[in-house]
Design an enzyme around this catalytic site. Structure first.
Site, PDB file in Angstrom:
ATOM      1  N   LYS A 163       0.828  -1.209   0.000  1.00  0.00           N
ATOM      2  CA  LYS A 163       0.000   0.000   0.000  1.00  0.00           C
ATOM      3  C   LYS A 163       0.867   1.265   0.000  1.00  0.00           C
ATOM      4  O   LYS A 163       0.442   2.312  -0.479  1.00  0.00           O
ATOM      5  CB  LYS A 163      -0.935   0.001   1.209  1.00  0.00           C
ATOM      6  CG  LYS A 163      -1.986  -1.107   1.193  1.00  0.00           C
ATOM      7  CD  LYS A 163      -2.902  -0.996  -0.007  1.00  0.00           C
ATOM      8  CE  LYS A 163      -3.974  -2.069  -0.048  1.00  0.00           C
ATOM      9  NZ  LYS A 163      -5.097  -1.818   0.844  1.00  0.00           N
ATOM     10  N   LYS A 164       2.083   1.153   0.530  1.00  0.00           N
ATOM     11  CA  LYS A 164       2.984   2.313   0.541  1.00  0.00           C
ATOM     12  C   LYS A 164       3.654   2.542  -0.810  1.00  0.00           C
ATOM     13  O   LYS A 164       4.401   3.517  -0.967  1.00  0.00           O
ATOM     14  CB  LYS A 164       4.045   2.142   1.634  1.00  0.00           C
ATOM     15  CG  LYS A 164       3.514   2.357   3.039  1.00  0.00           C
ATOM     16  CD  LYS A 164       4.609   2.216   4.074  1.00  0.00           C
ATOM     17  CE  LYS A 164       4.118   2.588   5.461  1.00  0.00           C
ATOM     18  NZ  LYS A 164       3.070   1.724   5.976  1.00  0.00           N
ATOM     19  N   LEU A 165       3.424   1.680  -1.775  1.00  0.00           N
ATOM     20  CA  LEU A 165       3.901   1.946  -3.128  1.00  0.00           C
ATOM     21  C   LEU A 165       3.067   3.031  -3.803  1.00  0.00           C
ATOM     22  O   LEU A 165       3.353   3.408  -4.948  1.00  0.00           O
ATOM     23  CB  LEU A 165       3.862   0.662  -3.964  1.00  0.00           C
ATOM     24  CG  LEU A 165       4.874  -0.420  -3.551  1.00  0.00           C
ATOM     25  CD1 LEU A 165       4.628  -1.697  -4.331  1.00  0.00           C
ATOM     26  CD2 LEU A 165       6.302   0.066  -3.756  1.00  0.00           C
TER      27      LEU A 165
END
Length: 752
Positions: A218-220
């Site tokens: 999700k942090k991509l």
């Protein structure tokens, strides 16, 4: 006894292994395949469903799982009193007050206050039972039934770690985590120190791996990678060592965002393999210790620390605690004897060369229904956990600018929001009269501003309360301006839609959600350039709006030199078309977007009240320094005499008539208190922490005792009940008001 051959650990690279196998004289140990060395099982173990069931039910040492059960129960008992809210339950639910609530299902309602204390008592006792392994299965049911009830009661309190606690509690209910270091083991010799099936470890390890890895995926998101999600974190004192070698901008980009991304993506893998686990344990522990200081996340950091040893050899507690003195053995997990056979596991045939009839050698078993169900549960549960974070195409009604109900997607800290403008308008359906409500009236939460499902619930609740104030068949409109990840402030919901009558379904897209203007995201680079050109007293707010809509705004009389400058598109202020416009203070104005596409503009203003206050503070501080140094030759006027004893005399502040001097003395006193807290010794910090937690726990348990008495024999006379609650509310000696309370009491804090 040759039961040591069934004590499962991990091999050199991370897979489960078999230790202590006895070979016949002259027999050389068979060479292990690379698959066995890395993953702890052979490819043949995956060749059929029966072989897979045998693998997942392989006998494994219960020690590591038992220690985790103890730690999890302890942390949940503490969580019940803190983040779940036992210590302030009466303030949380406000029994009998006209309050708007946000349950997952609208039919859910909190019980009367005394019964809510009973619910929390059951949850607390369940957590204690899990910790002690006492009536373990029943304790797990006590905990998860009440925990999920409280969880579903209030969506505004949802977060990823609260969801994780409920998942782990559910997992433990189905596991044999009471086979080691438990009271149940003392009561039942068959459970004492008995093997557990491998799937008990597989499920919880997979859960923690998913938490890390999906959080990394999700942090991509572009906002995280470009460093916009958590910009403010780089200014925290925890990152001061990095700021010695890097500018704060690079600390934010490389350390906060880059480091968080890499750690989440790799932590699960690094914890799995023996060669990388020591490094992973160091970085993961450092990461969670930092989080415990950066965020108000209760027991989450400590719970994640407690999960890390689950990736080590399952028998690590035996090898660790055998080094402690024997006199402490009563209180510590046992190091001996080795695990005994259990019906929960599948035992393979005795290898050639082993004595088949030696005492303690388990008889070979075949997988039964219980073992098949355990393996099936493992696959279904892991598949469901991998699917849920990406299931938002089903629950489309909960999607806003971010997908889904916040809490089960593991998108931790990816989005930060700020709210600039919130207006609630009602219209009497009978008379047509229009009025306005204070944002947040009839509720204690702020999260309804960002979620369409909560906004619908809030509007429905308001429509039930307003008729008591002679407002018939009210229509309710929300004008909410939000900035997500440092973008423009923009509307999130259509202000022209009556939310009371608006349609909403959990399975269809929200028709009154305004789109996020992602095409304007590149403007964030320009924002930094503009802010860099302003002096310390000038502030700026960036606004974007949709065609055909307008912003009605009020300029406070404390703000001077307020202007609106257009960045893109075309707008009207009331009537005239303009590029720059000076706005008078103390008056309303309207900004209409008249261009075909979205308009972008910015408010630039100076807080003249704050600027004047800061000048006065500077003058008073210089005067105070001259008095202390003896360089002030002029006599002080009577109204400034408190400058001499302002910090030493506790009564001086109450005798000050000048409001500016009073605020100055308060600020000086607060700075002194902050300095004392920062420079306190370790024993003083520990004492302060213990005293604070003691009074918090004290209130929770005393209020629970009062509620249980009320349920058992009925409430006492009101005067007695008032005295009992006052006794429970007793604060620690010499307690000072919080810094937030002090700030709220200051003159002009709303503008500051």
């Amino acid at each position: 006894s040759e039961t040591s051959r069934l004590t499962s650990g991990r091999n050199v690279t991370g897979g489960e292994r078999t230790r202590g196998t006895t070979l016949a004289p002259g027999t050389k140990p068979a060479a292990e395949s690379w698959m066995k060395r890395i993953f702890g099982f052979e490819k043949e173990d995956l060749s059929s469903w029966e072989r897979l069931v045998c693998l997942l039910n392989r006998p494994t040492d219960p020690a590591s799982l038992g220690v985790f059960r103890f730690l999890f129960g302890l942390l949940m008992a503490l969580d019940v009193t803190q983040e779940r809210g036992l210590s302030h339950l009466d303030y949380k639910y406000l029994d009998g007050a006209p309050l708007c609530r946000f349950p997952l299902f609208n039919f859910l309602e909190p019980l009367p206050m005394d019964w809510m204390y009973f619910v929390y008592l059951v949850m607390f006792l369940g957590a204690i039972g899990i910790m002690l392994g006492f009536f373990y299965r029943f304790s797990c049911l006590m905990f998860i039934s009440t925990y999920w009830y409280v969880f579903f009661l209030d969506k505004t309190a949802w977060n990823n770690h609260s969801y994780l606690y409920g998942l782990i509690g559910f997992q433990l209910t189905l596991m044999d985590a009471n086979r080691y270091w438990s009271i149940d083991g003392l009561r039942n010799p068959k459970k004492r120190n008995a093997h557990v099936p491998l799937w008990n470890y597989t499920v919880v390890r997979a859960q923690i791996f998913i938490v890390y890895f999906i959080a990394g995926v999700k942090k991509l998101d572009a906002d995280w990678v470009e460093g916009y999600s958590m910009q403010y974190l780089a200014h925290h004192w925890l990152f001061d060592p990095f700021k010695l070698i890097l500018p704060v901008e690079l600390v934010s980009l490389l350390v906060v965002h880059g480091g968080g991304l890499v750690l989440d993506l790799t932590a699960g893998y690094l914890l799995f393999f023996d060669a990388t686990r020591p490094v992973a344990m160091v970085f993961v522990s450092y990461f969670h210790c930092m989080n415990s200081q950066l965020f108000s996340i209760g027991m989450f950091a400590y719970t994640m620390l407690a999960t890390s040893p689950l990736f080590c050899y399952p028998d690590w507690p035996r090898r660790f605690f055998r080094h402690f003195p024997a006199c402490l053995g009563v209180f510590l997990p046992p190091a001996a004897p080795l695990p005994q056979p259990s019906t929960s596991c599948v035992y393979p045939p005795t290898p050639p060369g082993d004595p088949k009839d030696s005492p303690g050698t388990p008889k070979p078993t075949k997988p039964g229904r219980r073992h098949t169900l355990g393996a099936l549960f493992t696959f279904l549960y892991v598949a469901e956990q991998l699917f849920l974070p990406y299931s938002h195409f089903i629950t489309q009604g909960y999607n806003n600018w971010t997908n889904g109900l916040y809490g089960y997607s593991w998108d931790m800290m990816v989005h930060s929001r700020s709210h600039q403008h919130v207006k609630i308008t009602y219209r009497d359906g009978k008379t047509g009269d229009i009025g306005y409500l204070n944002p947040g009236v009839f509720t204690q939460s702020r999260r309804w501003k960002d979620h369409g499902d909560m906004l619908k619930q809030y509007a429905t609740c308001l429509s039930r309360h307003l008729p008591r104030y002679n407002i018939t068949d009210p229509e309710i409109y929300f004008d909410i301006w939000v900035s997500i990840n440092e973008r423009f402030q923009q509307r999130i919901f259509d202000p022209r839609v009556d939310i009371v009558k608006a349609e909403w379904s959990p399975f269809r897209p929200n028709p009154w959600l305004m789109p996020l203007l992602v095409d304007l995201s590149p403007w964030r680079v320009k924002f930094s350039e503009i802010e860099g050109t302003l002096d310390n007293q000038t502030e700026v707010v960036f606004i974007a709006d949709f065609p055909g809509l307008h912003l009605e705004n009020y300029v406070s009389g404390d703000l001077g030199n307020t202007s609106v400058q257009v960045l893109q598109g075309q707008v009207n202020v009331e009537i005239s078309l303009f590029s720059n416009c000076q706005l008078p203070g103390g008056a309303y104005h309207k900004v209409y977007t008249v261009s075909e596409g979205p308009s972008c503009y910015m408010y630039i203003y100076v807080n003249t009240t704050e600027a004047a206050l800061q000048r006065n503070f500077t003058h008073l501080l210089e005067l105070q320094e001259k008095i202390r140094n003896g360089t002030e030759t002029e006599p002080l006027p009577p109204e400034l005499q408190p400058l001499i004893t302002g910090l030493e005399d506790d009564d001086s502040e109450g005798n000050v008539s000048d409001p500016v001097l009073r605020v100055f003395l308060r600020r000086q006193r607060r700075m002194k208190e902050r300095k004392e807290r920062r420079e306190a010794s370790l024993p003083q910090r520990i004492e302060r922490f213990v005293v604070k937690k003691y009074y918090m726990l004290r209130r929770g348990f005393l209020m629970t005792a009062i509620a249980m008495r009320n349920l058992a024999v009925g409430p006492p006379p009101l005067e007695q009940l008032t005295q009992e609650v006052a006794y429970a509310n007793m604060k620690e000696p010499d307690s000072k008001a919080s810094l937030d309370d002090s700030l709220q009491a200051e003159v002009g804090h709303g503008e500051l």
